[in-house]
Design an enzyme around this catalytic site. Structure first.
Site, mmCIF file in Angstrom:
data_model
loop_
_atom_site.group_PDB
_atom_site.id
_atom_site.type_symbol
_atom_site.label_atom_id
_atom_site.label_comp_id
_atom_site.label_asym_id
_atom_site.label_seq_id
_atom_site.Cartn_x
_atom_site.Cartn_y
_atom_site.Cartn_z
ATOM 1 N N CYS A 141 -66.545 -35.947 17.788
ATOM 2 C CA CYS A 141 -66.611 -35.192 19.055
ATOM 3 C C CYS A 141 -65.905 -33.847 18.935
ATOM 4 O O CYS A 141 -66.094 -32.988 19.784
ATOM 5 C CB CYS A 141 -66.066 -36.023 20.210
ATOM 6 S SG CYS A 141 -64.509 -36.792 19.820
ATOM 7 N N GLU B 180 -62.291 -39.661 27.072
ATOM 8 C CA GLU B 180 -62.476 -38.748 25.930
ATOM 9 C C GLU B 180 -63.971 -38.614 25.735
ATOM 10 O O GLU B 180 -64.602 -39.482 25.129
ATOM 11 C CB GLU B 180 -61.857 -39.345 24.660
ATOM 12 C CG GLU B 180 -60.368 -39.492 24.685
ATOM 13 C CD GLU B 180 -59.648 -38.171 24.522
ATOM 14 O OE1 GLU B 180 -60.321 -37.143 24.305
ATOM 15 O OE2 GLU B 180 -58.421 -38.171 24.629
#
Ligand code: ADP
Length: 484
Positions: free
Chosen positions: A288, A254
Site C-alpha cells: 500500500c 489502514e
C-alpha cells in the site's frame, strides 16, 4: 514445503488455545504455479463468535498481568519468531509468492513490532491534572480497550498481523485475527509460536475462512468486540466502518494509497532511481506504500529514464525459491488481469511502452513483467487507481508547485516520496504533501519505531512507534473529590 519445524504448518483455526476443525475446508495455493499447499479449515460466523467469547473470557486475566509480565511473554514471542525465521519465511513465500529474501525480511520486520511493543508495554502512563478547586484531584489513566478484532490482507501475511497483535496484547487487550483467505498459513504459524511463548488460551485467536463477509460480520456486529483494526482496500474499509457504526466500535483503518514519487531536477538521480526501485518493486509492487505515480521534472526526464531502464533490466522474475529472484508472481489471476488492463488502457490513451521485461515461456500464469510507461497523464486510470504490480508510469512536470498540486490531487494520503538535494525544498515539500508518511531522499520508510498510517481516505490510526499503543488504549479520567 520443507520445514525444519513441521509443526509450524497448521491448517485449523486457533481458538481458545486449541486447534479447531470445521466441516468445510478451503484450498490455499502457491501463486507461483497454482499448486495446492493445504486445505484449511473454513471458519465462519460460528467460529468467529466462539473466538470472540474466548477472547472476552481471557481479557480479565490478561489485562490484570503486570506490564512486566506481558512484556516478558511478548519478548518470548518475538524471540521465537526470530528463531523460526527461515521456516516462517518459507511458509510466507509459499502462500504469498514473494522472494524468500524478502519473506525473511518481512518476518524480521513483523517480529520487530512485537519486540518494540514488548518494550512499549512498560511505558503506558497517565497524567495528574491541576484541579479547579483544592478539594479535588484529577487523574488520567489508560486502560486496554478490550477485545480487538483484526482483518488483514495477503500482501504482508505476517507483518500486518504482528503490527496489530503486538500493540493490542501489549496494551492488555485480547485478540481475534482474520487473515486473508489467500494467506492464512503465516497467521496460523504465529499462533503456534504464541502458544509456545506462553500467551494464555483465548488471548490470541485466529479464524481463517473463505467467507470474509461472514467472519467480518460476526466481528462488526458483536458488542463484545471493542475495536476493529483493518488493513486492506478503501472499499472494504468503508463497508466495515459503516458496519461498526451500530455498536460505536473504535476502529483503525489502514487503507489504500496512491503514492507519488517526485524527482526534482536538483535530486541525486542515482539515489532517486535506487529509492524508486525499492519503493516500487518490493513485493512485485503489491504494497500500500508502493510508488504509484512517478513525477519527474522535465529537465532530468531523459537521464532519469535511462538510469531507470538500466536498473529495471537487472530485475529477475521467478518463483520465490529461485536464487537471485527479485520479483515474484502476483497473488492471483485477477490481480494480473487488473494490472494488464491498466497498462493497456494507458497505452490506448497515449502513454508509450518504453520497456517491458521478457518472461521465460515456462513461467507460471500469475507473473507480470516489469514494465515502464512514459507520457502518462494524471487522469489515466493507472495514475488514479492502485496499480499493485511491477509497473511504472512516468509523468513529467515543469515546476515545484505543479508537482505538489499533482501529488496532492487524490483522495488517498498514505505515503509519498520525493528526491531533492535542497534542504529548504526538503522542508517545504515535506510539509506541504498531504500524506501520513513522507520519504525524503528515501524509498524505504517503514519500521517499528515510526508511526505508519494515512490521512484522507487512506484511513486513520497509527501502527508502530510510541503512538501505536494509543490505538488500543482508552483514556479514563478519575476525579477524586471531597478532599479536606
Ligand atoms: P485486497 O484487494 O488487498 O484483497 P481487501 O480489502 O479485499 O483487499 O481484503 C483485505 C482483507 O479484508 C482480507 O482479509 C479480506 O478477506 C477482507 N475482506 C474482504 N471483504 C470483506 C468483507 N466484506 N468483510 C470483512 N472482511 C473482508
Amino acid at each position: 514445503m520443507h520445514l525444519q519445524n513441521p509443526a509450524l504448518l497448521q491448517t485449523r483455526c486457533y481458538i481458545n488455545g486449541g486447534w479447531h476443525e470445521t466441516p468445510q475446508q478451503f484450498p490455499v495455493n502457491n501463486p507461483a504455479d497454482n499448486t495446492l499447499l493445504a486445505d484449511v479449515s473454513d471458519g465462519g460466523a460460528n467460529e468467529t463468535r466462539r473466538a470472540i467469547a474466548a477472547a472476552k473470557q481471557a481479557l480479565t486475566g490478561w489485562k490484570a498481568l503486570t506490564v512486566n509480565q506481558r512484556s516478558a511473554v511478548l519478548m518470548r514471542w518475538y524471540q521465537l519468531m526470530m528463531e523460526n525465521q527461515d521456516d516462517l519465511a518459507t511458509i510466507l513465500s509459499s502462500e504469498q509468492g514473494k522472494p524468500l529474501v524478502e519473506a525473511k525480511g518481512e518476518i524480521a520486520y513483523g517480529a520487530s513490532y512485537v519486540q518494540w511493543f514488548a518494550e512499549e508495554a512498560r511505558r503506558i502512563e497517565g497524567d495528574i491534572i491541576a484541579p479547579p478547586s483544592n478539594d479535588k484531584r484529577l487523574m488520567v489513566i489508560k486502560q486496554p480497550v478490550g477485545v480487538v478484532a483484526s482483518i488483514t490482507p495477503w500482501n504482508f501475511p505476517n507483518a500486518m498481523l504482528a503490527r496489530k497483535a503486538a500493540p493490542a496484547l501489549a496494551a492488555g487487550c485480547t485478540f481475534v485475527a482474520k487473515p486473508a483467505a489467500e494467506t492464512p498459513l503465516s497467521a496460523l504459524a504465529l499462533a503456534v509460536l504464541a502458544e509456545q511463548a506462553g500467551i494464555p488460551a483465548g488471548v490470541f485467536n485466529v479464524v481463517c475462512g473463505s467467507d470474509a463477509a461472514a467472519i467480518g460480520g460476526a466481528m462488526t456486529t458483536s458488542k463484545d468486540v471493542a475495536k476493529l483494526s483493518f488493513t486492506g482496500s478503501t472499499k472494504v474499509g468503508k463497508l466495515l466502518l459503516s458496519q461498526c457504526a451500530d455498536t460505536v466500535k473504535r476502529t483503525s483503518m489502514e487503507l489504500g494509497g496512491n503514492a507519488p514519487f517526485i524527482v526534482f531536477a536538483d535530486a541525486d538521480l542515482d539515489s532517486a532511481v535506487a529509492g524508486l526501485m525499492a519503493s516500487k518493486f518490493r513485493n512485485a509492487g503489491q504494497t500500500c506504500v508502493c510508488t504509484n505515480r512517478v513525477l519527474v521534472e522535465h529537465t532530468v526526464l531523459e537521464p532519469f529514464t535511462q538510469k531507470l531502464i538500466a536498473a529495471m533490466q537487472k530485475l529477475k522474475v521467478g518463483s520465490a525459491f529461485e536464487e537471485g529472484v527479485t520479483i515474484g508472481p502476483l497473488i492471483h489471476a485477477s490481480a494480473k488481469e487488473k494490472v494488464a488492463r491498466l497498462v493497456d488502457q494507458a497505452v490506448d490513451a497515449g502513454a508509450s511502452l518504453l520497456y517491458q521485461a521478457k518472461l521465460d515461456g515456462s513461467i507460471g500464469d500469475n507473473f507480470f513483467p516489469p514494465t515502464l510507461l512514459t507520457k502518462a497523464q494524471p487522469d489515466m486510470a493507472i495514475c488514479r487507481e492502485e496499480i499493485f504490480g511491477p509497473v511504472i508510469a512516468l509523468q513529467s512536470f515543469n515546476e515545484e508547485a505543479e508537482a505538489i498540486a499533482q501529488a496532492n490531487n487524490t483522495d488517498a494520503g498514505l505515503a509519498a516520496y520525493f528526491y531533492s538535494q535542497s534542504i529548504s525544498r526538503c522542508w517545504r515539500v515535506g510539509e506541504t504533501l498531504d500524506y501520513g508518511i513522507v520519504g525524503i531522499n528515501e524509498g524505504l520508510i517503514s519500521n517499528a519505531m515510526a508511526p505508519f498510517g494515512g490521512v484522507k481516505q487512506s484511513g486513520f490510526g497509527r501502527e508502530g512507534s510510541r503512538y501505536g499503543l494509543d490505538d488500543y488504549l482508552e483514556i479514563k479520567y478519575l476525579c477524586l473529590g471531597g478532599l479536606g
